[in-house]
Every structure is written in structure tokens, then in C-alpha cells.
Design an enzyme around this catalytic site. Sequence first.
Site, PDB file in Angstrom:
ATOM      1  N   GLU A  59     -45.890 -28.133  22.364  1.00 57.35           N
ATOM      2  CA  GLU A  59     -44.660 -28.935  22.428  1.00 57.35           C
ATOM      3  C   GLU A  59     -44.314 -29.454  23.822  1.00 57.35           C
ATOM      4  O   GLU A  59     -43.171 -29.341  24.269  1.00 57.35           O
ATOM      5  CB  GLU A  59     -43.489 -28.123  21.850  1.00 57.35           C
TER       6      GLU A  59
ATOM      7  N   ASN B  99     -50.681 -28.516  20.554  1.00 60.58           N
ATOM      8  CA  ASN B  99     -49.934 -28.384  19.310  1.00 60.58           C
ATOM      9  C   ASN B  99     -48.527 -28.968  19.470  1.00 60.58           C
ATOM     10  O   ASN B  99     -47.859 -28.712  20.476  1.00 60.58           O
ATOM     11  CB  ASN B  99     -49.821 -26.876  18.979  1.00 60.58           C
TER      12      ASN B  99
ATOM     13  N   HIS C  98     -43.550 -29.678  10.181  1.00 61.74           N
ATOM     14  CA  HIS C  98     -42.295 -29.180   9.608  1.00 61.74           C
ATOM     15  C   HIS C  98     -41.634 -30.389   8.944  1.00 61.74           C
ATOM     16  O   HIS C  98     -41.107 -31.266   9.631  1.00 61.74           O
ATOM     17  CB  HIS C  98     -41.398 -28.604  10.705  1.00 61.74           C
TER      18      HIS C  98
ATOM     19  N   GLU D  31     -48.272 -25.605  11.196  1.00 61.45           N
ATOM     20  CA  GLU D  31     -47.019 -24.879  10.908  1.00 61.45           C
ATOM     21  C   GLU D  31     -46.332 -25.475   9.682  1.00 61.45           C
ATOM     22  O   GLU D  31     -45.111 -25.640   9.648  1.00 61.45           O
ATOM     23  CB  GLU D  31     -46.071 -24.938  12.117  1.00 61.45           C
TER      24      GLU D  31
ATOM     25  N   ASP E  67     -44.366 -26.503   6.627  1.00 70.49           N
ATOM     26  CA  ASP E  67     -43.320 -26.113   5.683  1.00 70.49           C
ATOM     27  C   ASP E  67     -42.574 -27.377   5.286  1.00 70.49           C
ATOM     28  O   ASP E  67     -42.563 -28.357   6.038  1.00 70.49           O
ATOM     29  CB  ASP E  67     -42.390 -25.001   6.209  1.00 70.49           C
TER      30      ASP E  67
END
Length: 454
Positions: free
Chosen positions: A160, A202, A238, A265, A267
Site C-alpha cells: 500500500e 501489494n 476488497h 485479500e 472479500d
Amino acid sequence: MNRAKRLRAGLILAAVGAVAASFTIALTSSATAGTTLGGSAAEKGRYFGAAVGTGKFNDSTYMTVLNNEFNSLVAENEMKWDHTEPQQGRFNFTNGDRIVSHARSRGMTVRGHALLWHNQQPGWAQGLSGTALRNAAINHVTQVATHFRGQIHSWDVVNEAFADGGSGGRRDSNLQRTGNDWIEAAFRAARAADPNAKLCYNDYNTDGVNAKSTGIYNMVRDFKTRGVPIDCVGFQSHLGTSIAGDYQANLQRFANLGVDVQITELDVMQGGNQANVFATVTRSCLAVSRCTGITVWGVRDCDSWRGSDNALLFTCAGAKKPAYDAVLRELNQGNPIPPSTPNTSPSTPPPSTPPPGPGGCTATASVNQWTGGFVANVRVTAGSSAINGWRVTLTLPSGATITSAWSANRSGNTGTVQFTNVDYNGRVAAGQSTEFGFQANGTGSGITPSCSAT
Ligand code: G3I
């Protein structure tokens, strides 16, 4: 930005940037029909993983789902800087080791998350800046990647580091303020510490072609051009109730740069489209031959950082949701890829090993330099006879000062320095090698180690 704001930013971006995707699910039967996420992904040469926490390891429902369904694990929190180096220079790998050990005992691979991040830094690091922070950060990368060396499939080396919004530039952070080269310094240190792990950048809000993903794309292209060792890009994913129409095209443009891509990640907000969004992500990954795996960010809805979004594939009771069925179907229908090949970064050829001499030993050094410091890895190779101990002598360039060393005893930190084996790496079989390393301030060019057997 706090979690809620960041998620909101991600969801808004997804909604604004989205082009309605076609959610038609093909009903053709597949040649293979795995019955678990990990099993089906493995049939396609990929992994399907979950983020986990050791705090749940005594929850039998959690462990049953985890053990049955996934063939890769990542620590949701327990390999981050605040967990692994709570005090400077004092490392705690207890929970990270538990996760690795559980994974390996069941044949699962492990993603490492995350070596450097502006968030979840220990308090002592938050209080550092400039050279002191840079050195501490690189030392952290080196020590953690060395500890887990050989056990990590892919490391999120940097997490990030790009800003949200339209700038396409770097996020401001204490790490960024140490100099723009902090990311490449981290990748070089990680490669030196664990040459076989895939090294990933990432980030989130990168789920389509947008200013942020293009900023990252440009960095990866630059790294590949200049030989900075990067192997993969993680797309956190996400997601809200929709997905960008160019999700797959975005993965593909990164893959075309010569890096693997991974969904790291995943979701998705529960709602009318949850199963379709999960399916689209899975289908997109399987359509990109360099998309090597998918990780969901938690096991069951009630394990998720997203709370009431019910963003995962299993209910709290461990039941499979419709989104689970959609993902499994896509895994079974997708394209296989060849088994992954070892890293071949042009920037970091393994240190060349000289031909073994008649007994004794030889040593070579490889140096990963950044502005103001470097990490050196030294390879000790036995000659035609086994040795039971070794001493390596080298002279540092003027101004260079060693700040830490590993896998060797050291005398001196400037000028001519001697290293001797520690208990476990003194015996080296004929023609075989062992390695030690050190980190230093200054410049490491021209270091020429010499070795003698003891
Ligand atoms: O364990 C303590 C508990 O003892 C304490 O009582 C409680 C009080 O707040 O905090 C607990 O720690 C929390 C930890 O999650 C475990 O639940 C931390 O406060 C909380 O900050 C931490 O949040 C994590 C977050 O990263 C931190 O930024 C989430 O679990 C984790 O899912 C999330 O993961 C990130 C990825 O690393 C990077 N990408 C985004 C993703 C979601 O934010």
C-alpha cells in the site's frame, strides 16, 4: 485513512469505475471437478488461500473449514512489523511460526504479509525518520525474510505505498520520506535474504485500469527495466457490490510486464451480486496464465475485518454460501497453467560459485546497495574436502560500517572485518555452500572476501 474510510473509498471507486460485467455463468461440465477450493485450484496449477489468525486456532469450526478448503495460508496480522519486531532488534516469530508450521504440516503454501507498510508499524519505528528509519526498515526486511527463508511462497515486500485519488503517485508516509528508492531497497534486501520467495508489491483500489493501478504499473515496468527484483503484484480486491469491467484486462497488462499476479485479500460485500462478483474475480484470474492464486481475507463471515458486510465464503457456522459454489464452479471450469517456475530475476543472478579448490574454502559476496547503505550476502564454498569451520576476511570500503550480521560471528565493523562460522554452519561438505550476511551503512562496492578453513 482509517479502515472504514479506505473501504468506502474502494467501494466508491469500484462503483464509479465499474462497467457492468456480464455475470453469465457457463453451465458446461468441466473436465475436472475438484470438491474443495484448494483442491480445485491445485488442479489448475494455482493456490486458493485464506488469511488466518492463531487466535482462532482452537475454534474447531474455523479449523475444519481452514483445513478442508484451503491450500495456502497468510497471516492476517501476525507477520506484520508490529508483531514481528515489537522492540527494535528484538524479534518475535512465535505466531508467524505457528501459522507456517500448520500450513507446512498440511502441505499448504504460505504467503508472507507484509514486510513494510505505513500501517501497523511498532511505536519505535513510528518515531524514527531519515537514515535511522531506512536502516531499521531494511534490517527488518532482512531479518524477517531470513527467518522465514525457504518457507514463503510469496512475500508482500511492500504494501500500500501508492496514494488513492487521481495522482497515481506515492502515498506520503515516514517510509516514503526516507527517499523514493525505499521500495526498491526493500525488494533488493528481500531477494538477498530469501532468493526463492516470489517478491510482490501489494495494494488495494487497483481492481481495474485507474490512476492508482497505472502508477503501480509504471513502477513495475521501471523495476523490470532496471533489474530491481520484483516477481509479482498483489491485487487485494476488497470489493463492494460491483466489479470493474476491465478487472481481467488490468491483471493481464501487469502479467504482460513479466510478473505474476495474485488476488491477495479478496472479500466482497454481501448483496445481490456477491456470488457473481466472487465468480468474476475467480474467472478473471483463471483466464490470466500468470495469475497464480487467490487468497480470501478470512475464513468465515464472522472472522472478517469487514464485520457486518458478511464478505466471505462461509457462514459463521462453517456452511458454504452461494458465493462458495460460484467460486468452486469457476475453479473447475477454468484454464490450467503450467507449474510455477523458479524466480529468474535478471537483476539478481545467484552469486557465482568458484570451482572448488583442493580443500579449504572460497567465498563470494553479492551486494544489494541503496542510497546510504547495503546488504551483503556472502557464500562460503568448501573445496574438494569437507571443512569443519571457516573464517572469512574482507575489507570494507572507507566509510562503510556494519550495523548487523547474521549466521556468523563477527569481529570489527569497519575496515578489515573477520567472520567465523556459528555452531550450525561450520561443517560444509565438499563442494557445498553455506551463507551468512551483514547490513552496513555506506557503500559496498568491490568487497572481495577471502576464506580459510579452521
Ligand atoms: O488483538 C487486539 C485485541 O487484543 C484488542 O483488544 C483490540 C482492540 O482494538 O485490537 C486487536 O487488534 C486488532 C487486530 O486487527 C486484530 O483483530 C487491531 O486493533 C486492528 O487494527 C487490526 O486490524 C487489522 C488491520 O489490517 C490493521 O490495519 C485487520 O485485522 C486486518 O484484517 C487488516 O488487514 C489489512 C491488510 O493487512 C492490508 N490490506 C487491508 C486489510 C484490511 O484493512
